[in-house]
Design a protein around this motif. Structure first.
Motif, short mmCIF file in Angstrom:
data_model
loop_
_atom_site.label_atom_id
_atom_site.label_comp_id
_atom_site.label_asym_id
_atom_site.label_seq_id
_atom_site.Cartn_x
_atom_site.Cartn_y
_atom_site.Cartn_z
N LYS A 24 -7.82 3.97 3.52
CA LYS A 24 -8.86 4.93 3.88
C LYS A 24 -9.89 5.10 2.77
CE LYS A 24 -6.39 7.80 7.18
NZ LYS A 24 -5.88 9.14 7.46
N LYS A 25 -9.43 4.99 1.52
CA LYS A 25 -10.34 5.11 0.38
C LYS A 25 -11.00 3.79 0.02
CE LYS A 25 -7.79 6.71 -2.85
NZ LYS A 25 -7.23 7.32 -4.06
N GLN A 26 -10.63 2.73 0.73
CA GLN A 26 -11.12 1.37 0.48
C GLN A 26 -10.90 0.95 -0.97
OE1 GLN A 26 -15.16 1.26 1.93
NE2 GLN A 26 -14.48 1.17 4.04
N GLN A 27 -9.66 1.16 -1.41
CA GLN A 27 -9.28 0.77 -2.77
C GLN A 27 -8.19 -0.28 -2.71
OE1 GLN A 27 -8.36 4.23 -5.08
NE2 GLN A 27 -10.50 4.83 -5.25
N TRP A 28 -7.66 -0.62 -3.89
CA TRP A 28 -6.61 -1.63 -4.02
C TRP A 28 -5.49 -1.35 -3.04
CZ3 TRP A 28 -1.53 -0.77 -5.37
CH2 TRP A 28 -0.77 -1.91 -5.63
N ARG A 29 -4.97 -2.41 -2.40
CA ARG A 29 -3.94 -2.28 -1.37
C ARG A 29 -2.68 -3.04 -1.75
NH1 ARG A 29 -6.10 -2.21 3.75
NH2 ARG A 29 -3.97 -1.78 4.41
N ILE A 30 -1.61 -2.68 -1.12
CA ILE A 30 -0.34 -3.38 -1.26
C ILE A 30 -0.37 -4.55 -0.29
CG2 ILE A 30 2.16 -3.17 -0.98
CD1 ILE A 30 1.76 -0.15 -1.61
N SER A 31 0.07 -5.72 -0.74
CA SER A 31 0.00 -6.91 0.11
C SER A 31 0.95 -6.78 1.30
CB SER A 31 0.35 -8.17 -0.69
OG SER A 31 1.73 -8.25 -0.94
N GLU A 32 0.58 -7.47 2.37
CA GLU A 32 1.43 -7.46 3.56
C GLU A 32 2.80 -8.03 3.27
OE1 GLU A 32 -0.34 -9.22 6.99
OE2 GLU A 32 -1.82 -7.61 7.19
N ASN A 33 2.86 -9.07 2.45
CA ASN A 33 4.15 -9.66 2.12
C ASN A 33 5.05 -8.68 1.38
OD1 ASN A 33 3.61 -12.10 3.32
ND2 ASN A 33 2.79 -13.02 1.45
N THR A 34 4.47 -7.86 0.52
CA THR A 34 5.25 -6.83 -0.17
C THR A 34 5.74 -5.79 0.82
OG1 THR A 34 4.00 -7.17 -2.21
CG2 THR A 34 5.19 -5.08 -1.99
N LEU A 35 4.86 -5.36 1.73
CA LEU A 35 5.26 -4.39 2.75
C LEU A 35 6.39 -4.94 3.61
CD1 LEU A 35 1.80 -3.00 3.91
CD2 LEU A 35 3.50 -1.83 2.51
N LEU A 36 6.30 -6.20 3.99
CA LEU A 36 7.35 -6.82 4.79
C LEU A 36 8.64 -6.97 3.99
CD1 LEU A 36 5.21 -9.50 6.62
CD2 LEU A 36 6.34 -7.53 7.69
N GLY A 37 8.51 -7.31 2.71
CA GLY A 37 9.69 -7.47 1.86
C GLY A 37 10.46 -6.17 1.70
N ILE A 38 9.73 -5.07 1.44
CA ILE A 38 10.45 -3.80 1.29
C ILE A 38 10.94 -3.29 2.64
CG2 ILE A 38 9.28 -3.19 -0.85
CD1 ILE A 38 7.58 -1.21 0.76
N SER A 39 10.29 -3.74 3.72
CA SER A 39 10.76 -3.36 5.05
C SER A 39 12.15 -3.93 5.32
CB SER A 39 9.80 -3.87 6.13
OG SER A 39 8.55 -3.25 6.02
N LEU A 40 12.44 -5.04 4.70
CA LEU A 40 13.74 -5.68 4.90
C LEU A 40 14.89 -4.77 4.44
CD1 LEU A 40 14.98 -8.30 5.93
CD2 LEU A 40 14.84 -9.20 3.62
N ILE A 41 14.65 -3.98 3.39
CA ILE A 41 15.72 -3.10 2.91
C ILE A 41 15.57 -1.67 3.43
CG2 ILE A 41 16.26 -4.44 0.85
CD1 ILE A 41 14.58 -2.42 -0.74
N GLY A 42 14.40 -1.34 3.96
CA GLY A 42 14.18 0.01 4.47
C GLY A 42 13.46 -0.02 5.80
N ILE A 43 14.08 -0.61 6.79
CA ILE A 43 13.43 -0.84 8.08
C ILE A 43 13.10 0.47 8.80
CG2 ILE A 43 15.47 -1.11 9.54
CD1 ILE A 43 12.51 -3.47 9.58
N VAL A 44 13.96 1.45 8.69
CA VAL A 44 13.71 2.73 9.36
C VAL A 44 12.52 3.44 8.72
CG1 VAL A 44 14.68 5.00 9.89
CG2 VAL A 44 16.09 2.97 10.11
#
Length: 83
Positions: A24-44
């Motif tokens: 929303k602030k149009q600043q630095w973002r977390i990569s999709e691969n990182t989001l998917l990687g952490i989703s693997l251990i915290g899917i809920v």
């Protein structure tokens, strides 16, 4: 094990919220691969973050990859309880 999973899912939820806030602030973002990687251990936490923050829910390529992560999680969970 349960307290660990609760903490991890809370962290993952917060990471999704932070990434949405950065978007929303149009600043630095977390990569999709990182989001998917952490989703693997915290899917809920990831699924909750996606729904509550309305984050990445309209991006079909991310949703397909997320669905694959969910399937991987289900297979790992099944194997964990079988042994």
């Amino acid at each position: 094990m349960i307290p660990f999973l609760l903490i991890v899912n809370l962290i993952v939820f917060c990471v999704f919220g932070f990434d949405k806030w950065q978007a929303k602030k149009q600043q630095w973002r977390i990569s999709e691969n990182t989001l998917l990687g952490i989703s693997l251990i915290g899917i809920v936490g990831a699924a909750s973050g996606m729904i509550i923050f309305n984050h990445k829910v309209s991006k079909k390529s991310f949703l397909v990859k997320f669905f694959i992560v969910v399937l991987i999680d289900l297979v790992l969970f099944y194997r964990f309880i079988r042994h």
